[in-house]
Design an enzyme around this catalytic site. Structure first.
Site, PDB file in Angstrom:
ATOM      1  N   VAL A 374     154.748 -89.890  44.308  1.00  0.00           N
ATOM      2  CA  VAL A 374     154.415 -91.217  43.778  1.00  0.00           C
ATOM      3  C   VAL A 374     153.684 -91.083  42.441  1.00  0.00           C
ATOM      4  O   VAL A 374     153.962 -91.814  41.487  1.00  0.00           O
ATOM      5  CB  VAL A 374     153.590 -92.010  44.818  1.00  0.00           C
ATOM      6  CG1 VAL A 374     153.023 -93.269  44.211  1.00  0.00           C
ATOM      7  CG2 VAL A 374     154.466 -92.355  46.020  1.00  0.00           C
ATOM      8  N   ALA A 375     152.775 -90.101  42.359  1.00  0.00           N
ATOM      9  CA  ALA A 375     152.012 -89.913  41.117  1.00  0.00           C
ATOM     10  C   ALA A 375     152.962 -89.646  39.951  1.00  0.00           C
ATOM     11  O   ALA A 375     152.806 -90.198  38.856  1.00  0.00           O
ATOM     12  CB  ALA A 375     151.035 -88.752  41.286  1.00  0.00           C
ATOM     13  N   GLU A 377     156.179 -90.417  39.827  1.00  0.00           N
ATOM     14  CA  GLU A 377     157.055 -91.578  39.620  1.00  0.00           C
ATOM     15  C   GLU A 377     156.343 -92.641  38.780  1.00  0.00           C
ATOM     16  O   GLU A 377     156.932 -93.259  37.890  1.00  0.00           O
ATOM     17  CB  GLU A 377     157.473 -92.167  40.980  1.00  0.00           C
ATOM     18  CG  GLU A 377     158.359 -91.207  41.772  1.00  0.00           C
ATOM     19  CD  GLU A 377     158.558 -91.622  43.226  1.00  0.00           C
ATOM     20  OE1 GLU A 377     158.024 -92.662  43.643  1.00  0.00           O
ATOM     21  OE2 GLU A 377     159.273 -90.896  43.946  1.00  0.00           O
ATOM     22  N   ASP A 494     157.224 -36.975  49.546  1.00  0.00           N
ATOM     23  CA  ASP A 494     155.982 -37.305  50.250  1.00  0.00           C
ATOM     24  C   ASP A 494     155.876 -36.333  51.433  1.00  0.00           C
ATOM     25  O   ASP A 494     156.884 -35.756  51.860  1.00  0.00           O
ATOM     26  CB  ASP A 494     156.086 -38.779  50.713  1.00  0.00           C
ATOM     27  CG  ASP A 494     155.027 -39.134  51.714  1.00  0.00           C
ATOM     28  OD1 ASP A 494     153.849 -38.918  51.392  1.00  0.00           O
ATOM     29  OD2 ASP A 494     155.367 -39.619  52.820  1.00  0.00           O
ATOM     30  N   ASP A 496     153.398 -36.543  54.807  1.00  0.00           N
ATOM     31  CA  ASP A 496     153.291 -37.090  56.171  1.00  0.00           C
ATOM     32  C   ASP A 496     154.294 -38.215  56.384  1.00  0.00           C
ATOM     33  O   ASP A 496     154.334 -39.165  55.593  1.00  0.00           O
ATOM     34  CB  ASP A 496     151.882 -37.639  56.406  1.00  0.00           C
ATOM     35  CG  ASP A 496     150.834 -36.553  56.341  1.00  0.00           C
ATOM     36  OD1 ASP A 496     150.549 -35.955  57.374  1.00  0.00           O
ATOM     37  OD2 ASP A 496     150.327 -36.297  55.220  1.00  0.00           O
ATOM     38  N   ASP A 678     158.032 -42.476  53.143  1.00  0.00           N
ATOM     39  CA  ASP A 678     158.183 -43.280  54.361  1.00  0.00           C
ATOM     40  C   ASP A 678     157.371 -44.562  54.358  1.00  0.00           C
ATOM     41  O   ASP A 678     157.585 -45.418  55.188  1.00  0.00           O
ATOM     42  CB  ASP A 678     157.756 -42.466  55.583  1.00  0.00           C
ATOM     43  CG  ASP A 678     156.255 -42.250  55.605  1.00  0.00           C
ATOM     44  OD1 ASP A 678     155.698 -41.864  54.557  1.00  0.00           O
ATOM     45  OD2 ASP A 678     155.633 -42.502  56.653  1.00  0.00           O
TER      46      ASP A 678
HETATM   47  C1  GDG Z   1     156.337 -85.036  51.616  1.00  0.00           C
HETATM   48  C2  GDG Z   1     154.981 -84.401  51.322  1.00  0.00           C
HETATM   49  C3  GDG Z   1     155.724 -84.014  48.970  1.00  0.00           C
HETATM   50  C4  GDG Z   1     157.267 -94.926  49.060  1.00  0.00           C
HETATM   51  N1  GDG Z   1     157.241 -96.241  49.297  1.00  0.00           N
HETATM   52  C5  GDG Z   1     158.455 -96.711  49.015  1.00  0.00           C
HETATM   53  C6  GDG Z   1     159.249 -95.683  48.580  1.00  0.00           C
HETATM   54  N2  GDG Z   1     158.497 -94.576  48.617  1.00  0.00           N
HETATM   55  C7  GDG Z   1     158.953 -93.250  48.201  1.00  0.00           C
HETATM   56  C8  GDG Z   1     158.235 -92.807  46.946  1.00  0.00           C
HETATM   57  C9  GDG Z   1     158.348 -91.307  47.019  1.00  0.00           C
HETATM   58  C10 GDG Z   1     158.377 -91.047  48.518  1.00  0.00           C
HETATM   59  O1  GDG Z   1     158.615 -92.274  49.171  1.00  0.00           O
HETATM   60  C11 GDG Z   1     157.044 -90.503  49.028  1.00  0.00           C
HETATM   61  O2  GDG Z   1     156.933 -89.161  48.611  1.00  0.00           O
HETATM   62  P1  GDG Z   1     155.551 -88.389  48.541  1.00  0.00           P
HETATM   63  O3  GDG Z   1     155.769 -87.120  47.834  1.00  0.00           O
HETATM   64  O4  GDG Z   1     154.534 -89.238  47.858  1.00  0.00           O
HETATM   65  O5  GDG Z   1     155.027 -88.175  50.041  1.00  0.00           O
HETATM   66  P2  GDG Z   1     155.658 -87.778  51.502  1.00  0.00           P
HETATM   67  O6  GDG Z   1     156.565 -88.805  51.997  1.00  0.00           O
HETATM   68  O7  GDG Z   1     154.488 -87.518  52.371  1.00  0.00           O
HETATM   69  O8  GDG Z   1     156.483 -86.416  51.242  1.00  0.00           O
HETATM   70  C12 GDG Z   1     154.635 -84.620  49.862  1.00  0.00           C
HETATM   71  C13 GDG Z   1     157.091 -84.509  49.397  1.00  0.00           C
HETATM   72  O9  GDG Z   1     157.316 -84.317  50.782  1.00  0.00           O
HETATM   73  C14 GDG Z   1     158.204 -83.791  48.630  1.00  0.00           C
HETATM   74  O10 GDG Z   1     158.153 -82.419  48.812  1.00  0.00           O
HETATM   75  O11 GDG Z   1     155.484 -84.439  47.649  1.00  0.00           O
HETATM   76  O12 GDG Z   1     153.398 -83.997  49.571  1.00  0.00           O
HETATM   77  O13 GDG Z   1     153.968 -84.960  52.167  1.00  0.00           O
HETATM   78  O14 GDG Z   1     159.541 -90.849  46.443  1.00  0.00           O
HETATM   79  O15 GDG Z   1     158.871 -93.394  45.846  1.00  0.00           O
HETATM   80  N3  GDG Z   1     160.520 -95.868  48.195  1.00  0.00           N
HETATM   81  C15 GDG Z   1     161.029 -97.111  48.235  1.00  0.00           C
HETATM   82  N4  GDG Z   1     160.309 -98.143  48.691  1.00  0.00           N
HETATM   83  C16 GDG Z   1     159.029 -98.014  49.080  1.00  0.00           C
HETATM   84  O16 GDG Z   1     158.416 -98.981  49.502  1.00  0.00           O
HETATM   85  N5  GDG Z   1     162.288 -97.317  47.842  1.00  0.00           N
END
Ligand code: GDG
Length: 742
Positions: A374-375, A377, A494, A496, A678
């Protein structure tokens, strides 16, 4: 012909309902969609999202998914799916991976389900995989699959990626099935993590739980090497760019702008999960609202997607969050407005993008998070606005998002103060902070992530496939050819475990009459230049081998003696051994606490031996000591090695590979150079990149050597065959001093 990439994840990237199939568009799907088609065909193996008990219906779904979506469904019974998913995966592993042992629940029946489901997944992979295919297993629900696959298909190229953090050993060790879980992951050729901290924790957990010696980027198993790497996942950049260019996006953004007119908008988006820090965030918001009455134009918008609703802890969380939001709105609402807008639902993607773009700030404060997409995005959608990102320092994303306002999510006063500061920043400055981060998240996107992992997986699998599997005939041919051409051959052997079997008492490992005969013959062979190198002291080597005209190298290369010389020469004159003084007291504590163990002090190293201690207790203490020393000496040029029944600390510069290079620097007119050993100290010889090098691993275990023989007896036999005495030879017996054997 492109290879097939078989993706194995808990859920398929499609949802199958009674009469329709819908494609989901998570980050993983996007990442793999971006791979070049000429290089890879992608297939998915996973659970279709519901139980389909009817066999005919299963066949029908199977056919449709395979033909239209490249998906292979794994059907699970309802009870099995619950025990596996809600039970073992999400009530037992998930909390621990996120440092929350208080949430850990465990039922033996869940473990049975977890194993069975992992087995079913592995079976499906084996049905589908063809030679040359890559298998990529995802996440904590399928930790056992790599080892299950490796056991049946030792040459399969297997990758594993953990999407969550890997916690410190002290946390992970709480899990009743901790050892089985990590042993399962080790079946992979490559294991990927989002951040280096997670890799480091995994490595030390393996070291302490399994007693396996681990390197920084690889772990050598019995028969293969699992490489470790850091691959921070990115977003589906193309999809975001396309959406930001769309008409619908602009429309929705305008609608939301009108809806929030006159307000500054702070958004939080996540799955409803206790790791996301929602309650702590509400505490921070309470603090902000109480202390910043002048900021009464700020509106907080929460989008919390329902998640894992069958699990009690999640149900409780929803109740608590709803009640707390109600309380705060009650406390701070006016007759026309309330500060927190809480949406407990999933919103359409285009709406999400519009919110990200419109927000003045994103408040993303998980207590722990593997990455947090999310951060990234939010940053991607911030074009002109220059909204601020307030991000938990405990999210993997914090390591990359260099201009975010980092906060400790447990410190609600500091979160509130940071939010205030971020909102007050002039617009130009905010834009300047966002711009370089935006470039970063758009460049290092999901496709970049998948490509880096897959490229590395292919190269590590190729390397692993060469692990001492060469045909020994090649050694015979090359040596035979060099001898026939009258060339010299250098032998670096080597002692042993290579020339001589390991003995319980080290001083009992003197050469047997058979080995004496062989050494005598090798040292007199006109075409051979023989070096014996060992971790032993020069006194030991003199006592065992002093009578032969061979070069001796002791203490892993710290000191040597040319053939026929009496004097030893130190090669480590310039090294500083001050660390020995510091480490000795630590080893003494282990010596005291482990009856039967003892310390050996060498000029260039300190060794703690535990072969006379209780076997189980000794090896448990040794794992602990290795871990303690590795952590303490991380910033020093020191190597800690857990070898056979001992833990040794040496100067990193002293190694057999460097010693071999030194010898060859003096003369390298050899027709062949043969190195044999070994254990792990011999790997530095096997890693050398020099022409005409033949490397032989003696015994079991993963190795960088090209060839392998089973044990010292087989190795002596090989040397015997390779360097048979010529018919006309009449070598004198060596002069041996009988007392030197004692
Ligand atoms: C796991 C790990 C790691 C959320 N609300 C809506 C929506 N989302 C989408 C977001 C984002 C995804 O869901 C959430 O991804 P995150 O990475 O924030 O977290 P987790 O679901 O816990 O994912 C995490 C990830 O795997 C990938 O490796 O980053 O740490 O816990 O993409 O956009 N999408 C829509 N509507 C929503 O209301 N369409």
């Amino acid at each position: 012909m492109p290879s097939t990439l078989i993706n194995v994840s808990n859920r398929l990237p499609v949802t199958v309902q009674e009469d329709q199939i819908t494609k989901s568009s998570g980050g993983l799907v996007a990442a793999l969609d971006g791979l070049p088609e000429e290089q890879f065909k992608t297939k998915w193996i996973g659970w279709p999202g519901a139980a389909f008990p009817d066999k005919d219906r299963q066949r029908e779904i199977e056919q449709k998914l395979s033909e239209e979506y490249g998906c292979v469904p794994v059907f699970l019974g309802e009870e099995e799916a619950t025990g596996f998913y809600e039970g073992f995966s999400n009530s037992s592993i998930w909390p621990l991976l996120h440092y929350l042992p208080n949430f850990l629940r465990y039922e033996p029946a869940w473990w049975e389900h977890y194993q069975n489901v992992n087995r079913t997944f592995a079976k499906k992979v084996l049905e589908v995989a063809q030679e040359g295919d890559l298998v990529w297993v995802h996440d904590y629900q399928l930790m056992l699959v790599p080892a299950m696959l490796r056991a049946v298909a030792p040459d399969l190229k297997i990758g594993f990626f953990l999407h969550t953090p890997f916690p410190a050993y002290e946390i992970f060790r709480c899990h009743p099935r901790r050892s089985e879980l990590i042993a399962g992951m080790l079946g992979a050729n490559r294991i990927g993590f989002h951040a280096f901290g997670y890799l480091r924790h995994f490595s030390s957990t393996v070291q302490r739980l399994l007693g396996v010696e681990t390197g920084l980027t690889h772990i050598a198993n019995e028969q293969h090497i699992a490489a470790l790497g850091v691959y921070p996942i990115g977003i589906n950049a193309c999809k975001f760019q396309d959406t930001l260019d769309s008409k619908e996006f602009h429309q929705r953004q305008e609608e939301f702008r009108l809806g929030h007119q006159g307000k500054r908008l702070v958004i939080s988006v996540e799955r409803m999960d206790y790791t996301k820090g929602i309650l702590r965030r509400l505490e921070a918001i309470d603090n902000f609202l109480a202390n910043s009455p002048e900021d009464n134009d700020v509106r907080f918008l929460f989008v919390s997607v329902p998640s894992r609703e069958g699990i009690e802890e999640y149900q409780q969380l929803v109740q608590e969050v709803e009640s707390r939001v109600g309380q705060l709105n009650g406390k701070y609402a006016t007759l026309v407005d309330s500060p927190i807008h809480f949406v407990h639902a999933s919103v359409p993607f285009v709406d999400l993008c519009a919110l990200y773009a419109l927000a003045d700030a994103a408040l993303i404060t998980p207590l722990v998070d593997g990455m947090n997409l999310v951060a990234k995005e939010f940053i991607a959608c911030q074009q002109e606005k220059g909204g601020s990102l307030i991000l938990s320092e405990f999210a993997g994303a914090a390591e990359e998002l260099f201009n975010a306002f980092l906060v400790n999510p447990y410190d609600s006063a500091a979160v509130a103060a940071t939010l205030k500061q971020a909102l007050a920043l002039p617009e130009g400055e905010r834009r300047e902070r966002i711009r370089p981060m935006r470039e970063h998240v758009l460049r290092y996107d999901a496709t970049h992530w998948a490509r880096s992992f897959i490229d590395d997986l292919m190269s590590s699998a190729a390397k692993d496939a060469r692990t001492a599997k060469g045909d020994i005939k090649e050694v015979r041919e090359l040596v035979g050819r060099a001898l026939a051409g009258g060339k010299q051959i250098a032998l670096f052997l080597d002692y042993d475990g290579t020339l001589r079997e390991i003995e319980r008492q080290p001083n009992a490992a003197k050469p047997t009459p058979e080995l004496e005969e062989l050494l005598h013959r090798l040292s007199q062979h006109p075409n051979l230049d023989v070096t014996i190198l060992s971790g032993r002291s020069q006194e030991d080597l003199e006592a065992f081998l002093g009578g032969y005209p061979v070069r001796l190298i002791a203490e892993h290369g710290a000191t040597w003696r040319p053939p026929g010389h009496k004097e030893w020469d130190r090669l480590d004159k310039n090294l500083n051994y001050a660390w020995k003084e510091e480490l000795l007291p630590i080893l003494r504590i282990y010596e005291q606490a482990t009856p039967g163990s003892f310390i050996e002090e060498k000029h260039s190293s300190i060794v703690w031996h535990y072969r006379k201690a209780d076997e189980e207790f000794g090896s448990w203490k040794a794992n602990q000591l290795t871990e303690d020393l590795s952590a303490l000496t991380a910033n020093h040029p020191i190597k800690v090695r857990h070898g056979k029944k001992m833990v040794e600390v040496t100067a990193a510069e002293n190694n057999k590979g460097a010693a071999v290079t030194r010898v060859l620097d003096q003369n390298n007119n050899y027709g062949a150079i043969l190195c044999a050993g070994d254990d792990l100290t011999d790997e530095s010889m096997f890693e050398l990149n020099i022409p005409r090098l033949l490397t032989i691993k003696v015994g079991r275990g993963a190795s960088q050597a090209r060839f392998r023989v089973t044990d010292p007896a087989a190795f002596r036999k090989l040397l015997d065959d390779l360097f048979k005495p010529r018919m006309d030879a009449n070598f004198p017996k060596p002069r041996m001093d009988a007392n030197r054997h004692e």
